[in-house]
Design a protein around this motif. Structure first.
Motif, PDB file in Angstrom:
ATOM      1  N   PRO A 232     -34.669 -40.921  32.178  1.00  0.00           N
ATOM      2  CA  PRO A 232     -33.448 -41.737  32.303  1.00  0.00           C
ATOM      3  C   PRO A 232     -32.980 -41.909  33.739  1.00  0.00           C
ATOM      4  CG  PRO A 232     -32.935 -39.587  31.360  1.00  0.00           C
ATOM      5  CD  PRO A 232     -34.427 -39.699  31.396  1.00  0.00           C
ATOM      6  N   ILE A 233     -33.236 -40.922  34.600  1.00  0.00           N
ATOM      7  CA  ILE A 233     -32.878 -41.080  36.014  1.00  0.00           C
ATOM      8  C   ILE A 233     -33.711 -42.191  36.637  1.00  0.00           C
ATOM      9  CG2 ILE A 233     -32.845 -39.977  38.283  1.00  0.00           C
ATOM     10  CD1 ILE A 233     -32.331 -37.319  36.870  1.00  0.00           C
ATOM     11  N   GLY A 234     -35.033 -42.161  36.381  1.00  0.00           N
ATOM     12  CA  GLY A 234     -35.911 -43.204  36.911  1.00  0.00           C
ATOM     13  C   GLY A 234     -35.594 -44.573  36.353  1.00  0.00           C
ATOM     14  N   ALA A 235     -35.077 -44.619  35.116  1.00  0.00           N
ATOM     15  CA  ALA A 235     -34.758 -45.901  34.483  1.00  0.00           C
ATOM     16  C   ALA A 235     -33.630 -46.634  35.192  1.00  0.00           C
ATOM     17  CB  ALA A 235     -34.394 -45.692  33.017  1.00  0.00           C
ATOM     18  N   THR A 236     -32.854 -45.929  36.009  1.00  0.00           N
ATOM     19  CA  THR A 236     -31.779 -46.598  36.744  1.00  0.00           C
ATOM     20  C   THR A 236     -32.316 -47.463  37.881  1.00  0.00           C
ATOM     21  OG1 THR A 236     -31.461 -44.744  38.300  1.00  0.00           O
ATOM     22  CG2 THR A 236     -30.193 -44.694  36.244  1.00  0.00           C
ATOM     23  N   LEU A 237     -33.582 -47.274  38.262  1.00  0.00           N
ATOM     24  CA  LEU A 237     -34.124 -48.006  39.406  1.00  0.00           C
ATOM     25  C   LEU A 237     -34.093 -49.517  39.180  1.00  0.00           C
ATOM     26  CD1 LEU A 237     -37.049 -47.194  41.692  1.00  0.00           C
ATOM     27  CD2 LEU A 237     -37.050 -49.398  40.564  1.00  0.00           C
ATOM     28  N   THR A 238     -34.549 -49.973  38.011  1.00  0.00           N
ATOM     29  CA  THR A 238     -34.671 -51.414  37.783  1.00  0.00           C
ATOM     30  C   THR A 238     -33.342 -52.153  37.916  1.00  0.00           C
ATOM     31  OG1 THR A 238     -36.664 -51.227  36.436  1.00  0.00           O
ATOM     32  CG2 THR A 238     -35.283 -53.172  36.089  1.00  0.00           C
ATOM     33  N   PRO A 239     -32.301 -51.798  37.157  1.00  0.00           N
ATOM     34  CA  PRO A 239     -31.059 -52.566  37.289  1.00  0.00           C
ATOM     35  C   PRO A 239     -30.389 -52.397  38.647  1.00  0.00           C
ATOM     36  CG  PRO A 239     -30.732 -50.686  35.834  1.00  0.00           C
ATOM     37  CD  PRO A 239     -32.198 -50.778  36.092  1.00  0.00           C
ATOM     38  N   LEU A 240     -30.380 -51.166  39.179  1.00  0.00           N
ATOM     39  CA  LEU A 240     -29.680 -50.936  40.442  1.00  0.00           C
ATOM     40  C   LEU A 240     -30.419 -51.563  41.625  1.00  0.00           C
ATOM     41  CD1 LEU A 240     -28.300 -47.293  40.134  1.00  0.00           C
ATOM     42  CD2 LEU A 240     -27.154 -49.477  39.697  1.00  0.00           C
ATOM     43  N   ALA A 241     -31.750 -51.477  41.625  1.00  0.00           N
ATOM     44  CA  ALA A 241     -32.518 -52.055  42.728  1.00  0.00           C
ATOM     45  C   ALA A 241     -32.330 -53.560  42.788  1.00  0.00           C
ATOM     46  CB  ALA A 241     -33.995 -51.707  42.579  1.00  0.00           C
ATOM     47  N   LEU A 242     -32.443 -54.236  41.647  1.00  0.00           N
ATOM     48  CA  LEU A 242     -32.294 -55.695  41.643  1.00  0.00           C
ATOM     49  C   LEU A 242     -30.855 -56.101  41.926  1.00  0.00           C
ATOM     50  CD1 LEU A 242     -34.547 -57.807  41.166  1.00  0.00           C
ATOM     51  CD2 LEU A 242     -35.163 -55.496  40.508  1.00  0.00           C
ATOM     52  N   PHE A 243     -29.891 -55.327  41.441  1.00  0.00           N
ATOM     53  CA  PHE A 243     -28.487 -55.607  41.732  1.00  0.00           C
ATOM     54  C   PHE A 243     -28.229 -55.484  43.235  1.00  0.00           C
ATOM     55  CE2 PHE A 243     -24.030 -54.239  42.171  1.00  0.00           C
ATOM     56  CZ  PHE A 243     -23.382 -55.265  41.496  1.00  0.00           C
ATOM     57  N   ALA A 244     -28.771 -54.427  43.855  1.00  0.00           N
ATOM     58  CA  ALA A 244     -28.596 -54.234  45.295  1.00  0.00           C
ATOM     59  C   ALA A 244     -29.279 -55.335  46.087  1.00  0.00           C
ATOM     60  CB  ALA A 244     -29.134 -52.861  45.709  1.00  0.00           C
TER      61      ALA A 244
END
Length: 300
Positions: A189-201
């Motif tokens: 679940p920690i790694g799963a935050t990469l997709t939405p946060l990276a593209l949002f950033a």
């Protein structure tokens, strides 16, 4: 399709928030910090122990290097012929030689090919693109800015980068039989935050500067990064008998948009920042179309 729509939604949401919602100052930088120092290492620690290393893994790594050094040879040659400034040549080498194989690459490859594809994307990024960013890119930036590259600076960037340390740790854990299930359940679940946060950033930092007078240069740069470079990698893979997911992911990672960190490096070394930001912004938009199209052509 749902996964690709999520990428578009996160990117557009970032653009909208940055433009109209007046987010706290430094928010994009904070999100980048989380992605680089927490989410990215978590993905690497989760996936690398599950990766079965095989001889064909040379290809995703070599593809990154081929795109970078091909860009160097191409733009140095064209630049000398056209009388371009050292700053413009160096900028094109950096921005059109380094792909966004993590912030853009991981989400896109995961959306197109699931966890098996993502494992290969991690190899391409951590053993291909990242060592290039921390070594050859520093050398290029220094040379075209008229500075002397420092070996200790290059080595420090490599061996203090969290995701690279996670890669080494993941290899050891893989040899020892993998993580206990409770650790996997924590990392996922920690790694799963990469997709939405990276593209949002990425969306929050999206910038398309003035292209007046630079259209031809930008077209040439993006033509290499999004088309000619990946095609050269595909030719290499086919010539050496590769096929299947390793070939596909290697080519897709080579075809990713220009790297955000490359544009930052251009700014730090006072090269052509306006050109770098324009290529970066347009490249991100185009790659969201060209990468899925390329995948369809490779697998269709």
């Amino acid at each position: 399709m749902g996964a690709l729509l999520l990428l578009f939604a996160c990117l557009l949401l970032g653009v909208a928030i940055a433009r109209w919602a007046h987010p706290p100052e430094g928010m994009a930088r904070a999100l980048n910090w989380w992605v680089l120092y927490v989410a990215l290492p978590a993905i690497v620690l989760e996936l690398i122990p599950k990766l079965h290393f095989q001889a064909a893994l040379w290809f995703p790594i070599a593809a990154s290097w081929l795109v970078f050094f091909g860009a160097w040879a191409l733009f140095e040659g064209i630049g000398r012929w056209r009388g371009w400034s050292r700053a413009r040549i160096g900028t094109l080498v950096l921005v059109c030689g380094l792909g966004n194989t993590s912030f853009m690459g991981y989400p896109l490859v995961h959306a197109l090919h699931g966890e098996e594809g993502l494992k290969l994307a991690v190899v391409a990024d951590q053993l291909g693109t990242f060592p290039l960013l921390a070594s050859a890119a520093i050398v290029v930036a220094s040379l075209y800015a008229g500075r002397k590259p420092r070996a200790h600076h290059v080595l420090r960037k490599i061996f203090t980068f969290p995701a690279f340390l996670a890669l080494l740790a993941g290899m050891v854990v893989g040899q020892l039989g993998g993580w206990p299930s409770v650790v996997d359940e924590m990392l996922s679940p920690i790694g799963a935050t990469l997709t939405p946060l990276a593209l949002f950033a990425v969306g929050m930092q999206f910038h398309l500067g003035g292209v007046r007078g630079q259209a031809g240069v930008m077209a040439g740069g993006l033509g290499w990064k999004l088309l000619a470079g990946p095609l050269l990698c595909l030719a290499l893979g086919l010539a050496t008998g590769l096929h299947g997911l390793v070939l596909t992911v290697g080519v897709l990672e080579a075809a990713m948009a220009p790297m955000i960190s490359a544009a930052i490096l251009v700014s730090e070394y006072e090269l052509d920042t306006d050109l770098a930001n324009s290529i970066l912004g347009l490249g991100i938009v185009l790659s969201l179309l060209t990468v899925p199209l390329g995948d369809w052509l490779l697998t269709g």
